[in-house]
Every structure is written in structure tokens, then in C-alpha cells.
Enzyme design. Structure first.
Site, mmCIF file in Angstrom:
data_model
loop_
_atom_site.group_PDB
_atom_site.id
_atom_site.type_symbol
_atom_site.label_atom_id
_atom_site.label_comp_id
_atom_site.label_asym_id
_atom_site.label_seq_id
_atom_site.Cartn_x
_atom_site.Cartn_y
_atom_site.Cartn_z
ATOM 1 N N SER A 241 0.829 -1.207 0.000
ATOM 2 C CA SER A 241 0.000 0.000 0.000
ATOM 3 C C SER A 241 0.861 1.254 0.000
ATOM 4 O O SER A 241 1.950 1.281 0.590
ATOM 5 C CB SER A 241 -0.874 -0.011 1.261
ATOM 6 O OG SER A 241 -1.474 1.244 1.439
ATOM 7 N N TYR B 218 -2.028 -1.544 10.788
ATOM 8 C CA TYR B 218 -2.291 -2.045 9.435
ATOM 9 C C TYR B 218 -1.142 -1.652 8.496
ATOM 10 O O TYR B 218 -0.582 -2.485 7.785
ATOM 11 C CB TYR B 218 -3.616 -1.487 8.897
ATOM 12 C CG TYR B 218 -3.745 -1.657 7.409
ATOM 13 C CD1 TYR B 218 -4.061 -2.893 6.851
ATOM 14 C CD2 TYR B 218 -3.509 -0.584 6.527
ATOM 15 C CE1 TYR B 218 -4.147 -3.059 5.473
ATOM 16 C CE2 TYR B 218 -3.595 -0.746 5.153
ATOM 17 C CZ TYR B 218 -3.908 -1.978 4.633
ATOM 18 O OH TYR B 218 -3.984 -2.147 3.271
ATOM 19 N N LYS C 123 2.125 -3.867 6.316
ATOM 20 C CA LYS C 123 2.551 -3.778 4.909
ATOM 21 C C LYS C 123 4.057 -3.541 4.827
ATOM 22 O O LYS C 123 4.759 -4.154 4.027
ATOM 23 C CB LYS C 123 1.794 -2.660 4.182
ATOM 24 C CG LYS C 123 0.308 -2.904 4.079
ATOM 25 C CD LYS C 123 -0.008 -4.186 3.302
ATOM 26 C CE LYS C 123 -1.464 -4.504 3.251
ATOM 27 N NZ LYS C 123 -1.779 -5.841 2.749
HETATM 28 P P1 NAD Z 1 -10.943 -7.343 1.021
HETATM 29 O O1 NAD Z 1 -11.163 -7.358 2.473
HETATM 30 O O2 NAD Z 1 -12.101 -7.045 0.143
HETATM 31 O O3 NAD Z 1 -10.296 -8.725 0.538
HETATM 32 C C1 NAD Z 1 -9.453 -9.495 1.347
HETATM 33 C C2 NAD Z 1 -9.950 -10.925 1.262
HETATM 34 O O4 NAD Z 1 -9.096 -11.750 2.056
HETATM 35 C C3 NAD Z 1 -11.367 -11.086 1.824
HETATM 36 O O5 NAD Z 1 -12.126 -11.882 0.945
HETATM 37 C C4 NAD Z 1 -11.155 -11.789 3.151
HETATM 38 O O6 NAD Z 1 -12.251 -12.605 3.491
HETATM 39 C C5 NAD Z 1 -9.892 -12.582 2.879
HETATM 40 N N1 NAD Z 1 -9.083 -12.898 4.058
HETATM 41 C C6 NAD Z 1 -8.601 -12.055 5.007
HETATM 42 N N2 NAD Z 1 -7.897 -12.747 5.915
HETATM 43 C C7 NAD Z 1 -7.919 -14.047 5.539
HETATM 44 C C8 NAD Z 1 -7.372 -15.236 6.054
HETATM 45 N N3 NAD Z 1 -6.670 -15.241 7.195
HETATM 46 N N4 NAD Z 1 -7.582 -16.404 5.397
HETATM 47 C C9 NAD Z 1 -8.304 -16.427 4.249
HETATM 48 N N5 NAD Z 1 -8.854 -15.337 3.709
HETATM 49 C C10 NAD Z 1 -8.662 -14.143 4.350
HETATM 50 O O7 NAD Z 1 -9.748 -6.297 0.746
HETATM 51 P P2 NAD Z 1 -9.223 -5.708 -0.625
HETATM 52 O O8 NAD Z 1 -9.612 -4.293 -0.659
HETATM 53 O O9 NAD Z 1 -9.566 -6.611 -1.728
HETATM 54 O O10 NAD Z 1 -7.672 -5.766 -0.348
HETATM 55 C C11 NAD Z 1 -6.854 -6.823 -0.801
HETATM 56 C C12 NAD Z 1 -5.436 -6.565 -0.345
HETATM 57 O O11 NAD Z 1 -5.001 -5.292 -0.835
HETATM 58 C C13 NAD Z 1 -5.260 -6.516 1.163
HETATM 59 O O12 NAD Z 1 -4.017 -7.091 1.481
HETATM 60 C C14 NAD Z 1 -5.241 -5.028 1.458
HETATM 61 O O13 NAD Z 1 -4.546 -4.756 2.628
HETATM 62 C C15 NAD Z 1 -4.512 -4.505 0.239
HETATM 63 N N6 NAD Z 1 -4.769 -3.100 -0.041
HETATM 64 C C16 NAD Z 1 -6.065 -2.687 -0.208
HETATM 65 C C17 NAD Z 1 -6.310 -1.340 -0.467
HETATM 66 C C18 NAD Z 1 -7.732 -0.845 -0.621
HETATM 67 O O14 NAD Z 1 -7.960 0.356 -0.573
HETATM 68 N N7 NAD Z 1 -8.718 -1.705 -0.853
HETATM 69 C C19 NAD Z 1 -5.252 -0.420 -0.567
HETATM 70 C C20 NAD Z 1 -3.950 -0.895 -0.409
HETATM 71 C C21 NAD Z 1 -3.712 -2.231 -0.159
HETATM 72 C C1 UD1 Z 2 -6.809 4.985 3.670
HETATM 73 C C2 UD1 Z 2 -5.843 4.575 4.734
HETATM 74 C C3 UD1 Z 2 -4.642 3.894 4.070
HETATM 75 C C4 UD1 Z 2 -5.119 2.721 3.209
HETATM 76 C C5 UD1 Z 2 -6.127 3.252 2.187
HETATM 77 C C6 UD1 Z 2 -6.707 2.173 1.325
HETATM 78 C C7 UD1 Z 2 -6.125 6.124 6.610
HETATM 79 C C8 UD1 Z 2 -5.519 7.252 7.386
HETATM 80 N N1 UD1 Z 2 -5.439 5.723 5.526
HETATM 81 O O1 UD1 Z 2 -6.159 5.910 2.817
HETATM 82 O O2 UD1 Z 2 -3.772 3.422 5.064
HETATM 83 O O3 UD1 Z 2 -4.038 2.131 2.533
HETATM 84 O O4 UD1 Z 2 -7.212 3.888 2.889
HETATM 85 O O5 UD1 Z 2 -7.593 1.370 2.034
HETATM 86 O O6 UD1 Z 2 -7.169 5.601 6.947
HETATM 87 N N2 UD1 Z 2 -12.430 11.190 3.231
HETATM 88 C C9 UD1 Z 2 -13.431 12.092 3.568
HETATM 89 N N3 UD1 Z 2 -14.586 11.579 4.087
HETATM 90 C C10 UD1 Z 2 -14.793 10.252 4.279
HETATM 91 C C11 UD1 Z 2 -13.763 9.337 3.914
HETATM 92 C C12 UD1 Z 2 -12.593 9.876 3.412
HETATM 93 O O7 UD1 Z 2 -13.282 13.295 3.408
HETATM 94 O O8 UD1 Z 2 -15.859 9.858 4.777
HETATM 95 C C13 UD1 Z 2 -11.185 11.743 2.659
HETATM 96 C C14 UD1 Z 2 -9.974 11.415 3.501
HETATM 97 O O9 UD1 Z 2 -9.781 12.384 4.479
HETATM 98 C C15 UD1 Z 2 -8.873 11.382 2.425
HETATM 99 C C16 UD1 Z 2 -9.599 10.923 1.160
HETATM 100 O O10 UD1 Z 2 -10.984 11.140 1.408
HETATM 101 O O11 UD1 Z 2 -8.402 12.677 2.209
HETATM 102 C C17 UD1 Z 2 -9.383 9.446 0.863
HETATM 103 O O12 UD1 Z 2 -9.696 8.710 2.039
HETATM 104 P P1 UD1 Z 2 -9.691 7.106 2.092
HETATM 105 O O13 UD1 Z 2 -10.540 6.576 1.002
HETATM 106 O O14 UD1 Z 2 -10.036 6.717 3.489
HETATM 107 O O15 UD1 Z 2 -8.206 6.736 1.725
HETATM 108 P P2 UD1 Z 2 -6.830 7.220 2.409
HETATM 109 O O16 UD1 Z 2 -7.083 8.016 3.631
HETATM 110 O O17 UD1 Z 2 -6.003 7.847 1.355
#
Ligand code: NAD
Ligand code: UD1
Length: 338
Positions: free
Chosen positions: A125, A150, A154
Site C-alpha cells: 500500500s 495495518y 505492509k
Molecule cells: P478485502 O477485504 O475485500 O479482501 C481481502 C480478502 O481476504 C477477503 O475476501 C477476506 O475474506 C480474505 N481474508 C482475510 N484474511 C484471511 C485469512 N486469514 N484467510 C483467508 N482469507 C482471508 O480487501 P481488498 O480491498 O480486496 O484488499 C486486498 C489486499 O489489498 C489486502 O491485502 C489489502 O490490505 C490490500 N490493499 C487494499 C487497499 C484498498 O484500498 N482496498 C489499498 C492498499 C492495499
Molecule cells: C486509507 C488509509 C490507508 C489505506 C487506504 C486504502 C487512513 C488514514 N489511511 O487511505 O492506510 O491504505 O485507505 O484502504 O485511513 N475522506 C473524507 N470523508 C470520508 C472518507 C474519506 O473526506 O468519509 C477523505 C480522507 O480524508 C482522504 C480521502 O478522502 O483525504 C481518501 O480517504 P480514504 O478513502 O479513506 O483513503 P486514504 O485516507 O487515502
């Protein structure tokens, strides 16, 4: 080539599975549905028109995972999505987050070694950059001590994968995602936040759907053109495709280093207000919102330099904010009907 997708029923995992199937990969999914729903697997089948192998399993359960690998022969690559991802919650439940996100990693890496897997792709991330002093951030930008457990999982995971690839034949790639949003164009796959969403785009769509009263925009006193914070939003389908490209690079022996890291974003930063306006325009809707104080732990501006991903991976984001907002809303509307 057989690919294990751990967490493949989740938001990014499900979109990636669709792209892997389209790319001719043989996909096996494990998930324990801690943050996803079984119907997503049916929808993957519908969207892709392909069969899919699924095993319900907690990746932190070492015995179950080893038995799975003993049965599933010839897994050539692992994509590890299986993490808990709620930043705020991780501050209240640090051990649960370290346990789930790191034990899952240890177990998958051990299996990779024992069962000669060869290729390991990890979901990292942009949170590892914190508030960078120089923008846009490159992969060489400093990685700071993350604010949340969290984020720390990463940072630690990247270091563990780097060390393991150094000591073994395993090839590794970490993709640092910026802000994934949007949904599949079929509206059959998308984000399923549990409870009140933390992230901006699901909060917007739930507000538009009447599930939330109004969006709070956290901070309008940032040093940005309109005072609201800036992020690099990336369409989940573009992000999914980046995994296929990275896998082809690893498995095709095209890596320059055995361990590589790539920023996966668009390279363009949008403010919260710009996102809200884009949502309104894309869907011809008015959103109820108010300005609220800054959210603790938020950074002002973050967006990616994607030169390395563009030049080395040969991947580039294609979809813009309009597609992100339109598809996110179509998905939300579809959910309301189920
Ligand atoms: P998500 O929660 O939708 O998907 C994660 C999946 O993993 C889910 O289906 C959950 O049930 C499964 N899971 C979690 N722990 C498990 C375990 N111990 N055994 C088996 N299954 C398990 O999340 P996502 O948004 O798809 O994210 C996927 C990856 O990307 C994660 O590692 C997350 O940290 C990373 N990531 C997500 C974002 C974001 O904004 N969505 C941003 C940066 C990184
Ligand atoms: C967040 C996480 C980051 C994670 C990423 C993806 C925090 C501090 N950071 O990033 O670690 O990798 O999500 O899951 O939580 N916002 C509003 N109103 C809302 C929600 C968000 O104004 O109700 C704003 C936030 O202040 C930010 C932007 O929207 O400026 C994006 O927010 P968000 O989607 O939560 O992502 P990040 O904060 O960038």
C-alpha cells in the site's frame, strides 16, 4: 499456469481473478470470507464464463494450508490478498491485525518454499510513504514508520518478502496500491464494506443511496487548491490488470531483480471535492456533504510516480475518474436490489 489467489473473494482479489482467467491462467482461490461473501464467487463465474476452484480456508491455519498444497499440485504462483484492512480498527486491535496479516504471510511463504512455487505477488500500500516530502512519490521515496498497525503490517511484509527472496529462489513483486475504487463494468463485482465505510468512495455511494445521511469531507483547510486532501484514485480493473502483468513478468523470467516493488496508481492526484463533483457529474446526482475537521492520521497530498510500472512492467492505468465514479455507483445500485 496454476495461480493460488489467497483472498480471491475480496474486492481486489475478485477483479484480479477475472483478469487472470481472461489471461488464460488456471486459478485456485482460498478465502475464509472474513470480509467477503460467497456470492462473489458465483459472480466471478458469471463474469468470466469460466470454472473456478475454491477452498474455504483460513490462511493463518498452517495445517489446513499445508494439506491444501499437498492436494493442489503444481501451483506456480501465489497472489496474497488475504489481509484485514481497516486502518482505524487496526489501531484498536493491533494483535489481531499482526496475527492475521503476518501469520498468513509466513504460512504462504513457507508453502512457497516447501512446494516449489517460485513466484509471489503481494498487495502492499501507498500508506508506507506517509506524508512524503517530495511528490509524486517514486519507489525510491523514503518509507516511513506507518501510523497504524495495518500500515506497519505492509511495511514489515515487504521487508520479509525481500529477505526471503534474497535467501531462496523465490521471485517476489510487491505492488504498492494507491487508492483503489470503482467496480467491474458488469456491476457484479465491487467493494463490500462491512458497517460504516472508512474509505471515501464507498461512503459517497452509500450516501447517494440514502444509507448514510451525508458525507463528511475531512478537512478543507489543507494547503491544496480547494483546501481538501489529494489522493491518487485508481480503478480496480486497472489495478487487477497490473497483477496479471506483474505475474507474467515474474513467471516469464523478465525481472531485473528477484524482488521488485512498483507503485500502482494513475499518477494524477484529485482532491476530495473533485471526486465528489466527478461523482455528481458522472451519475447526474447531487450529494449531501459537509465540511468536517481533518481526520487523524490523514496526509495532505499523495500521488504516484508510475514511471517504473509504465516502463518496466509495461502497465499503465487506462480508466479515469468518470469510469471510477460511474461503475462504483452502478455497483451500489445493484447491491440495493439484492
Ligand atoms: P478485502 O477485504 O475485500 O479482501 C481481502 C480478502 O481476504 C477477503 O475476501 C477476506 O475474506 C480474505 N481474508 C482475510 N484474511 C484471511 C485469512 N486469514 N484467510 C483467508 N482469507 C482471508 O480487501 P481488498 O480491498 O480486496 O484488499 C486486498 C489486499 O489489498 C489486502 O491485502 C489489502 O490490505 C490490500 N490493499 C487494499 C487497499 C484498498 O484500498 N482496498 C489499498 C492498499 C492495499
Ligand atoms: C486509507 C488509509 C490507508 C489505506 C487506504 C486504502 C487512513 C488514514 N489511511 O487511505 O492506510 O491504505 O485507505 O484502504 O485511513 N475522506 C473524507 N470523508 C470520508 C472518507 C474519506 O473526506 O468519509 C477523505 C480522507 O480524508 C482522504 C480521502 O478522502 O483525504 C481518501 O480517504 P480514504 O478513502 O479513506 O483513503 P486514504 O485516507 O487515502
Amino acid at each position: 499456469m496454476k495461480v493460488l489467489v489467497a483472498g480471491g473473494a475480496g474486492y481486489i482479489g475478485s477483479h484480479t481473478v477475472v483478469e487472470l482467467l481472461a489471461g488464460g491462467f488456471d486459478v485456485v482461490i482460498v478465502d475464509n470470507f472474513i470480509n467477503s461473501e460467497p456470492f462473489i464467487l458465483d459472480n466471478i463465474r458469471k463474469v468470466s464464463g469460466k470454472s473456478l476452484s475454491f477452498t474455504e480456508l483460513d490462511v493463518t491455519d498452517k495445517n489446513a494450508l499445508f494439506s491444501f498444497f499437498e492436494k493442489e499440485k503444481d501451483i506456480a504462483a501465489i497472489i496474497h490478498f488475504a489481509a484485514l484492512k481497516a486502518v482505524g480498527e487496526s489501531g484498536h486491535q493491533p494483535l489481531r491485525y499482526y496475527q492475521n496479516n503476518l501469520v498468513s504471510l509466513f504460512n504462504l511463504l513457507e508453502c512457497a518454499e516447501k512446494f516449489n512455487v517460485g513466484n509471489f505477488l503481494f498487495s502492499s500500500s501507498a500508506t508506507v510513504y506517509g506524508q512524503a516530502e517530495v511528490l509524486p512519490v517514486t519507489e525510491q521515496s523514503p518509507v516511513i514508520a506507518p501510523e497504524s498497525p495495518y500500515g506497519n503490517t505492509k511495511k514489515i511484509a515487504e521487508e520479509i518478502i525481500r529477505d526471503v527472496t534474497k535467501a531462496t529462489n523465490l521471485r517476489g513483486i510487491c505492488l504498492r496500491y494507491f487508492n483503489p475504487c470503482g467496480a467491474h463494468s458488469s456491476a457484479l463485482l465491487g467493494e463490500l464494506p462491512r458497517g460504516v465505510p472508512n474509505n471515501l468512495v464507498p461512503y459517497i455511494t452509500q450516501t447517494a443511496a440514502g444509507l448514510r445521511q451525508k458525507l463528511s469531507i475531512y478537512g478543507n483547510d489543507y494547503n491544496t487548491p480547494d483546501g481538501t486532501a489529494i489522493r491518487d484514485y485508481i480503478h480496480v480493473v486497472d489495478l487487477a490488470k497490473a497483477h496479471v502483468t506483474a505475474l507474467n513478468r515474474m513467471a516469464g523470467g523478465k525481472q531485473k531483480e528477484q524482488f521488485e516493488i512498483y507503485n500502482i496508481g494513475t499518477g494524477v492526484g484529485y482532491s476530495v471535492l473533485q471526486v465528489v463533483k466527478a461523482f455528481e457529474e458522472a451519475n447526474n446526482l447531487k450529494l449531501n456533504y459537509e465540511f468536517a475537521p481533518r481526520r487523524k492520521g490523514d496526509t495532505e497530498t499523495l500521488y504516484a510516480d508510475t514511471t517504473l510500472a509504465n516502463n518496466e512492467l509495461g502497465w499503465k492505468a487506462e480508466l479515469g475518474l468518470n469510469d471510477m465514479m460511474g461503475s462504483a455507483w452502478k455497483w451500489q445500485e445493484g447491491l440495493a436490489k439484492t
